[in-house]
Design an enzyme around this catalytic site. Structure first.
Site, mmCIF file in Angstrom:
data_model
loop_
_atom_site.group_PDB
_atom_site.id
_atom_site.type_symbol
_atom_site.label_atom_id
_atom_site.label_comp_id
_atom_site.label_asym_id
_atom_site.label_seq_id
_atom_site.Cartn_x
_atom_site.Cartn_y
_atom_site.Cartn_z
ATOM 1 N NE ARG A 73 -2.402 -0.374 3.574
ATOM 2 C CZ ARG A 73 -2.977 -0.584 4.818
ATOM 3 N NH1 ARG A 73 -4.298 -0.224 4.584
ATOM 4 N NH2 ARG A 73 -2.438 -0.961 5.674
ATOM 5 C CE LYS A 172 2.360 -20.506 10.254
ATOM 6 N NZ LYS A 172 3.262 -19.929 11.230
ATOM 7 C CG HIS A 202 9.698 -21.486 7.650
ATOM 8 N ND1 HIS A 202 8.691 -21.153 8.706
ATOM 9 C CD2 HIS A 202 10.874 -21.437 8.631
ATOM 10 C CE1 HIS A 202 8.910 -20.872 9.763
ATOM 11 N NE2 HIS A 202 10.245 -21.377 9.759
ATOM 12 C CE LYS A 206 13.015 -24.434 10.388
ATOM 13 N NZ LYS A 206 13.763 -23.297 10.761
ATOM 14 C CD GLU A 240 9.519 -19.970 18.093
ATOM 15 O OE1 GLU A 240 10.044 -19.082 17.028
ATOM 16 O OE2 GLU A 240 8.266 -19.881 18.475
ATOM 17 C CG ASP A 259 2.403 -18.872 15.194
ATOM 18 O OD1 ASP A 259 2.337 -18.306 14.029
ATOM 19 O OD2 ASP A 259 3.503 -18.811 15.686
ATOM 20 C CG HIS A 264 6.054 -24.743 11.414
ATOM 21 N ND1 HIS A 264 6.076 -24.334 10.259
ATOM 22 C CD2 HIS A 264 6.206 -23.399 12.140
ATOM 23 C CE1 HIS A 264 5.837 -23.337 9.715
ATOM 24 N NE2 HIS A 264 6.134 -22.528 11.272
ATOM 25 C CE LYS A 363 5.830 -17.125 18.996
ATOM 26 N NZ LYS A 363 6.712 -17.812 17.955
HETATM 27 C C1 BG6 Z 1 6.674 -19.007 12.223
HETATM 28 C C2 BG6 Z 1 5.871 -18.725 13.453
HETATM 29 O O1 BG6 Z 1 5.788 -19.818 11.498
HETATM 30 O O2 BG6 Z 1 7.560 -20.120 12.596
HETATM 31 C C3 BG6 Z 1 6.566 -17.879 14.473
HETATM 32 O O3 BG6 Z 1 4.651 -17.998 12.775
HETATM 33 C C4 BG6 Z 1 7.826 -18.775 14.837
HETATM 34 O O4 BG6 Z 1 5.765 -17.554 15.384
HETATM 35 C C5 BG6 Z 1 8.389 -19.097 13.567
HETATM 36 O O5 BG6 Z 1 8.645 -18.050 15.570
HETATM 37 C C6 BG6 Z 1 9.647 -20.343 14.075
HETATM 38 O O6 BG6 Z 1 10.348 -20.427 13.168
HETATM 39 P P1 BG6 Z 1 12.001 -20.936 13.146
HETATM 40 O O7 BG6 Z 1 12.471 -21.185 11.530
HETATM 41 O O8 BG6 Z 1 12.783 -19.680 13.673
HETATM 42 O O9 BG6 Z 1 11.956 -22.162 13.797
#
Ligand code: BG6
Length: 510
Positions: A73, A172, A202, A206, A240, A259, A264, A363
């Site tokens: 935007r 996602k 993602h 990895k 994390e 999330d 994942h 987290k």
């Molecule tokens: C993302 C989540 O998909 O993956 C985040 O939305 C998370 O909340 C992240 O922190 C973790 O990815 P990675 O690659 O750092 O393990």
């Protein structure tokens, strides 16, 4: 005698040096393409997508006739956008990767168009910026809130920008539940064929996650043991140490289950539990993954308490630094959103009957650590008297300190009888590979251009994952299950230990 010894030494030396390759010269250039990043000034574009494209350019994988167009935007000139992404690169990517001369060439590929995808009816500025060359592969990357996906796709079609070679990448989480995911999939499906839709997770990009496939299906040793015959239970952890950062408005509506688990963790579970696919072709792999998702035992109102724990971080200390609690971080006074979840999952099929698969993510935990732990059963009968035997354990460390460790019982040498020690066979990536590991997005972006769907999720896969997760969300609501607090910097709530304790298990310490 001397001769033989020398030959052995030479062979050992040469095998050592060849196993530790220093350069990664294997990047195969992809065809010229143009990528249009919706959300071109957003968090993902800044942190991941544009640095990833630069790295692929730097390694010669992207040619000078490719193009990158940021769309968002905000009003920026092309020059101002180019300056902005250079600033972001220095902020988020590693400076040691920076080569000013190459960057100067790379930045020439980058353009910018300002569109408000909701308000603007006229997308001609975008059409004018895009190439007229039909042979160019066109990738639309939607790094936007998923509720906008279908509208953007319709907008692209109306503007005449979609052809047979066009691909769309969906970030996602795809929706917030099964129904919304179905709607989004249906909306996008009206414009793009399934084979041109790349639903990204993602984690699948990895290196260590891909290595799971090699470990399981490139070796004969593990497969005969890979079932309830020899495996007692499995743990899948994605911990994390970071909090929710500036993503509070998204996160408070999502929580850890949507999330991290829906995508994942369930993808890791699928790769761990699936049968061998007949090939690495996208549909062969996806067909096996979906069988696992469909075999997941539903979690109900009655079983939710015994099988799930939802936690939220309170204030505490991470790396010796005091950190605030979740509610302060997202600036609310009341929230039951979970920043931690632990689940006892069960896959109802012949291979996995009776083997709990514990999932946990959180987290603000003590450290960043993602790993899969395969805990084998004890030997059926010990011949070592009262000596305690630790069952074998395979630890697949996904990040950081990527490694595969197989723990064995061995005899401690020397006098003093039969003394046993538990030691690992340790395949640490850093000791074996001297190459830089490309970020997951680098691999996945190139796969989109190559048209390789293997590491992306099919529509039915995403929907099946939502169905299971919806069941948990419903169970939480019906049972009124509380979100318990855990201190930031800890291992998560104590209740998560009880989740395993009932079956006599303990979370592994890696
Ligand atoms: C993302 C989540 O998909 O993956 C985040 O939305 C998370 O909340 C992240 O922190 C973790 O990815 P990675 O690659 O750092 O393990």
């Amino acid at each position: 005698m001397t001769k033989t010894k020398n030959k052995d030494e030479t062979e050992e030396k040469s095998s050592k040096s060849s196993s530790k390759s220093k350069t990664n010269s294997a990047f195969v250039p992809v065809q010229p393409f143009e990528i249009i990043v919706f959300g071109g000034t957003g968090d993902l574009a800044r942190r991941k997508l544009l640095p990833a494209l630069y790295h692929r350019y730097r390694d010669g994988q992207i040619s000078d006739d490719s193009r990158i167009v940021g769309v968002s935007r905000s009003k920026h000139s092309r020059k101002a956008y180019q300056a902005l992404i250079e600033k972001y690169y220095h902020e988020f990517a590693k400076d040691e990767d920076f080569d000013a001369k190459l960057w100067g060439k790379f930045i020439k590929l980058v353009d910018y168009v300002s569109i408000d995808v909701i308000e603007d009816k006229d997308w001609s500025a975008l059409s004018k910026t895009l190439s007229t060359k039909d042979e160019l592969i066109r990738v639309f990357y939607l790094a936007m809130p998923p509720r906008m996906f279908a509208d953007i796709c319709v907008g692209l079609k109306k503007a005449g920008l979609v052809n047979d070679k066009s691909r769309v990448v969906l970030e996602k989480p795809l929706g917030t539940d099964y129904e919304s995911a179905r709607e989004i999939n249906a909306g996008v499906g009206k414009v793009f064929k399934e084979n041109n839709i790349y639903r990204i997770d993602h984690y699948l990009g990895k290196e260590t996650v891909q290595n799971l496939l090699v470990l399981r299906f490139g070796n004969i040793l593990l497969e005969p043991l890979w079932s309830n015959q020899a495996i007692d239970h499995i743990e899948i952890t994605a911990a994390e140490s970071i909090g929710v950062g500036g993503r509070g408005s998204y996160y408070d509506g999502a929580g850890a289950l949507r999330d991290m688990v829906q995508n994942h963790l369930l993808q890791l579970l699928c790769l761990t539990a699936m049968e061998a696919p007949t090939s690495l072709e996208a549909n062969d792999v996806r067909a096996e993954k979906i069988k696992v998702l469909r075999a997941l035992r539903p979690i109900t109102e009655e079983s939710a308490d015994a099988k799930t724990v939802r936690g939220q971080y309170a204030r505490g200390k991470v790396d010796d630094e005091a950190v605030t609690d979740y509610m302060s971080d997202v600036d609310v006074t009341e929230s039951a959103t979970e920043t931690y979840v632990a689940i006892k999952a069960e896959v109802d099929n012949w291979r996995w009957a009776g083997v709990p698969i514990y999932l946990r993510t959180g987290k603000r935990m003590s450290s960043r650590r993602s790993e899969i732990v395969i805990q084998f059963k004890p030997v059926p009968h010990s011949i070592f008297g009262k000596t305690r035997l630790n069952p074998n354990k395979l630890v697949i460390r996904l990040q950081p300190d990527e490694a595969v460790k197989l723990w064995f019982e061995v005899k401690e040498p020397g006098a003093g009888g039969m003394r046993l020690k538990t030691l690992p066979l340790n395949l640490t990536y850093a000791d074996n590979f001297a190459v830089r590991y490309p970020d997951a997005y680098e691999r996945l972006l190139m796969d989109v251009v190559r048209g390789n769907l293997s590491l992306f999720m099919r529509r039915d896969e995403v929907e099946a994952a939502w169905k299971w997760v919806d069941g948990i969300l419903e169970a939480w609501e019906q049972s009124g299950q509380r979100t318990v607090l855990y201190s930031a910097g800890s291992e998560g709530p104590a209740e998560a230990d009880d989740l395993l304790g009932g079956s006599g298990h303990k979370w592994s310490k890696g």
